[in-house]
Design an enzyme around this catalytic site. Structure first.
Site, short mmCIF file in Angstrom:
data_model
loop_
_atom_site.label_atom_id
_atom_site.label_comp_id
_atom_site.label_asym_id
_atom_site.label_seq_id
_atom_site.Cartn_x
_atom_site.Cartn_y
_atom_site.Cartn_z
N HIS A 160 29.13 48.66 -21.02
CA HIS A 160 28.19 48.11 -19.70
C HIS A 160 27.03 47.36 -19.92
CE1 HIS A 160 30.66 51.67 -17.78
NE2 HIS A 160 30.58 52.31 -18.98
N SER A 281 15.99 19.91 -21.80
CA SER A 281 15.65 20.00 -20.34
C SER A 281 14.79 18.49 -20.07
CB SER A 281 15.20 21.04 -19.74
OG SER A 281 14.37 20.80 -18.57
N LYS A 287 12.44 23.67 -23.68
CA LYS A 287 13.99 24.31 -23.36
C LYS A 287 15.11 23.74 -24.45
CE LYS A 287 15.57 25.86 -19.97
NZ LYS A 287 15.84 27.24 -19.58
N GLU A 294 28.20 27.15 -22.56
CA GLU A 294 28.20 27.30 -21.14
C GLU A 294 29.17 26.45 -20.39
OE1 GLU A 294 24.12 27.06 -19.22
OE2 GLU A 294 23.83 26.18 -21.16
#
Ligand code: ARG
Length: 468
Positions: A160, A281, A287, A294
């Site tokens: 979980h 970024s 970043k 992804e």
């Protein structure tokens, strides 16, 4: 016959194809990718026709030389693809006739584009599978070696997405390896059914020429000729099998990607991915984004889409060939490319994962991850498991208030909950003790992880041996 009708099948037509229909029905813009396999198939077909006496040896040689030259033109980018010639097959055949004259027109004896294209795709898929398999093997090796190196590295295991029990990072990586190993089996299983030859089925019913399909099959490295001509020209279940394999593989890679994305976040901070797999970024200078995982996660969707396209493409087709089948290529090609690129990305990236061991350890320490070990300890001292569960639950509640993990409590603190707890409890409350205790096949103990990594190496070596 009007001069303006199609040169390959224009005989029975009295007007040329509508210009839009010509473009609409053409496939050459995408099926030119089959050129190499189309030529390979044609050379085998001509060789067989000469062997059974349908072509003379001179005719065969002229055809083979012409096709070999055309192959060179295509490879050098000199070949002029023509949309009015519809597809890769008729483009190459027309060029052959330009080059060698009337003999070129004999190549199509005893053959149809229906068995020709079915053969081309199977040859193409066989080649593609071999390239994909090499990346998949590289990924399995990378996972296994990293797992072996990280057999002692402790991290929290989750259910979980809540800290559950400590595991070793090596154990986690070998879970990934198992998933990919099953995908590997699926791929090789799919390859077996792909490696069957449609050629000789002709349009749908076979041919009146005395062909020898065993010769062609052997020349092309197929396991055997397809049993039934109607089935051979029409089914694309092998394409569906491949995209099923691809979908399950991408589902696995997507799950792994999700973990990599989570682990590189500041909140987890379990691993570092080298800069070459990340991007920055344009607005936030601090970043470093895990773009590669992804994107793999994102590409999973298009592969599922291709599976659905192909299933739907086939679902209502009566026997035998229908033009619908021309629509098999784009989804299949894109599935091949996507699977290849995602596997390559992973095979490059996985060995470069840098675990932040102290952070992983600290996260496992924080989450009461040895609570089950305490319950098992009480059971060994004679407490019933349900009672032990309750006792540990109370200890955790106390720890939450006191802001102490189980291993940070004193013996007196622990004894509040059960008098059976002794000094030896601290051996089971450490993370090292917890993982070492799960010392059976399939368990997370470092020794088991090393043994499992060794078995994974041997299993891979056995599959590689089989393929050769
Ligand atoms: N371009 C066609 C395809 O991809 C080749 C087979 C065409 N056959 C036919 N009878 N129209 O399926």
């Amino acid at each position: 016959m009007s001069q303006a009708t199609n040169q390959s099948w224009g005989g029975r037509f009295s007007e040329p194809t509508d210009a839009f229909v010509e473009r609409f029905t053409a496939s050459v813009n995408f099926d030119q990718r089959l050129a190499r396999q189309d030529i390979q198939g044609s050379i085998a077909h001509a060789t067989m026709l000469a062997r059974v006496g349908v072509l003379t040896d001179d005719e065969r040689d002229a055809i083979i030389n012409g096709l070999s030259e055309i192959k060179g033109e295509i490879e050098r980018g000199e070949f002029e693809w023509s949309v009015p010639l519809e597809d890769v097959h008729m483009n190459i055949e027309a060029r052959l006739t330009d080059k060698i004259g009337i003999t070129g027109k004999k190549l199509h004896t005893g053959r149809s584009r229906n068995d020709q294209v079915a053969t081309d795709i199977r040859l193409f898929m066989r080649d593609a599978i071999d390239v994909i398999e090499a990346e998949l093997v590289r990924l399995r090796e990378g996972m296994t070696e990293l797992a072996d190196r990280e057999a002692d590295t402790i991290m929290p295991g989750f259910t979980h997405l809540q800290t559950a029990q400590p595991v070793t990072f090596g154990h986690h990586l070998l879970a990934w390896q198992e998933m990919i190993a099953r995908d590997h089996e699926r791929l090789l299983d799919c390859r077996k059914r792909i490696n069957v030859m449609p050629l000789g089925a002709a349009a749908l019913a076979g041919t009146t020429y005395p062909i020898d399909r065993h010769v062609t099959a052997e020349l092309l490295g197929f396991e055997r000729p397809a049993e039934n001509s109607l089935d051979a020209v029409s089914d694309r279940d092998f394409a569906i099998e491949f995209t099923s394999f691809a979908s399950i593989l991408l589902m696995h890679l997507s799950r792994m990607s999700e973990e990599l994305v989570l682990w590189t976040s500041a909140q987890f901070d379990f691993i570092d991915l080298p800069d070459r797999f990340c991007t920055g970024s344009s607005i936030m200078p601090q970043k470093k984004n895990p773009d590669v995982p992804e994107l793999v996660r994102g590409k999973t969707g298009r592969v599922y889409g291709h599976l659905m396209s192909l299933l739907t493409l086939m679902k209502s087709q009566p026997l035998a060939y229908n033009k619908d089948n021309q629509e098999d290529k784009e989804p299949l090609f894109d599935a091949v490319d996507t699977v290849h690129d995602c596997l390559k990305a992973f095979a490059d990236m996985v060995p470069a994962i840098e675990p932040k061991k102290a952070n992983m350890f600290e996260a496992a320490r924080k989450g009461f991850s040895t609570a089950t070990d305490l319950a098992d300890y009480l059971v060994r001292k004679g407490v019933a498991f349900r009672d032990a569960h309750e006792i540990v639950g109370q200890s955790v509640a106390y720890g939450l208030k006191a802001e102490k993990d189980l291993s940070e409590m004193t013996l007196d603190e622990l004894k509040q909950f059960s008098a059976t707890i002794e000094q030896d409890v601290f051996e089971v409350l450490t993370l090292e003790g917890s993982v070492a205790a799960r010392n059976h096949i399939g368990g997370t103990a470092p020794d088991q992880v090393r043994a499992a990594a060794q078995r994974a190496r041997e299993a891979l070596a056995a599959v590689k041996g089989e393929a050769q």
